[in-house]
Design a protein around this motif. Sequence first.
Motif: not given
Lengths: 405, 269
Positions: A127-133, A68, A65, A61, A136
């Motif tokens: 947390v990563i799932q909620t990112l939009s970039t 990204v 991050l 993870c 993921q």
Amino acid sequence: MTPFDHFLEALTLQGGYNSALVAIGAGLLGAAAGGAGTFIFLRRRALISDAVSHSTLPGVCLAFLAMVALGGDGRWLPGLLLGSALSSLVGLLMVEWIARRTRLSEDAAIGAVLSVFFGLGIVLLTVIQTLSTGRQAGLQTFLLGSTAGMLTSEAVTIAVAAALLAVLVFVLRRPLTLVAFDPDFAAATGVNVRHTDLAAMGLALLVTVIGLKVVGLILVVALLIIPAVTARFWTDQVSRMVLLAVLFGGAAGYLGAAVSATAAALPTGPIIVLTAFAGFLVSALFSPVRGVVSAALRRRRFQRQVHRRQGLLALVRGEPIYDGLTLQVLRRDGLIRRDGVATLEGRAAAAKAALDEARWSLVRSERADDPVLERYDGLTPLEDLLTADEIAEVDRRLPSPEGVA
Amino acid sequence: MAPVELIARSGELVDDGRKDAALAIRGLSVSYGAKAAVFSVDATLPLGTMTAIVGPNGAGKSSLLKGALGVVPRLSGEVTVFGRPFKEARHRVAYVPQRASVDWDFPARVIDVVLMGLYRKIGWVRLAGRKHRETAMACLERVNMAEFAERQIGQLSGGQQQRVFLARALAQDADLYLLDEPLAGVDAATERAIIAVLQEVKAAGRTVVCVHHDLSTVAQYFDRVLLINLSKVAEGPVETTFTVENLQHTYGGRLATAHVEELALGRGA
């Protein structure tokens, strides 16, 4: 097409480029895991390798991050694998440190590190799932593995790592064996036990990292341990055990990948593990060396031999026989009639047993140091162990050779 | 003597006997956590002798061997073997750990265990050749175990397992043999066989050291004795050292006086 046709296709590498790639990759992974896992199993370090594999998740993870953040593709595999290797190395060193420097036992250290790292990994994943970039989607396949979209480069990575593992296992086989069997002796001859253990964990770590995509981090420990345990049922030699574990692991990986190719929804990792377990189950039950069935049969045969001998000696002494099994064995062998009276054959066999008892008793009382005594088990005739001349000598010294019923 | 080098005015080491000794231990302490198992033990074992290390349970006999061999870390102390630091002379030392310290269900045959004694010679990578196998078989012959070479080690009796361990030590072809309780829990025939082999080893000019628990056979089997209980009580030839007084010091009130006298008087029997 039925699922079975899909399975056959995948098995014969006819199911398209991707499923062929996955089957070969999974097979190589299973083989590598079997070889490395043999020494993990023999050193009883399965749980530590489980902590190592669970510790990969935060690394995956964090690597995602970081990539990204740097503006790259978060799913670039070499980056993810590097992250997983680093964080599992940290997990391994933490277990080691806790066990060596505190009064906590190793299993407590394993439990703490495993759950903390995995928990941290799941939080990061959420947390990563909620990112939009960073595209993921698919990161969670590292948990249970996936056959979808294996790239040629990934299969090649597995092949190279498997070859590297084969070389390492060959070079390290003696210190690994020695430390697993007798660490004190190993240390006295100059083998560094701690470094050897770390090297074994390094092998497990390498398997975990290349296995992330295929079986996933939760179940990779099964691929390390099950083929080794299965192999243990078939041999009493470490060298053969390693080869068998490679074979079983490879077969489980290949077959499991083929099965999971039959339906899109089947997760690869669990299917491979269940395939390996099927091999384990068959071995545990039916291995002629250490299997449950053959052990039960051996015990039964031995029990009958004991009853036969006891029955014959009872006949010699003219004692009545009450034991049902003894009667059954004697009757089945035609040594007594239905009414319990000894047949001619029975009397001959009884006389022979009595003579053997007398010989053993003489040897045991007069030749305390004779190595033949180590072979005494109450059943093996002395005749089979000594030469004819030696037997004649024993017989000469018997109180009364005719002293038989 | 503390682990301090005695240096004469000329700057030369004062020879305290360690140069000529097979094994010299100076100020060795070993601990598990903050509790000492061995406390500042000195011992000098001359070449070609056979020494029994004797003391009550928990007196640090095994820990002394393990500390000397570097199997457990030492708190303090120096160990020299044939006048060289232990690490430089390690290849001249064979070690037999306690039988109970390993898992006998391990996938190995008798011959495989003996071959472990040859790993130093064979190296890590090379396959074991016929010559190595013959050497291992010869070692098994010496302990009367040749016919068991292909057996799985778990199928052996305790005495047979102990003889396999001894064969592995013989395969190391060392000049100094350190054995931890080689006679514990073995049958009478095995005990005689093991002692006979060890006496052969000694007769060939090598040095033997055994942790030994059976006081009644010390005088019969050994020529020197090292009495310890955490620290050293006495060391020297059996005739002068294995005495009532020293045994009382070693065992405290744990041995009845009559029993001790019997043991000490019975020596040389």
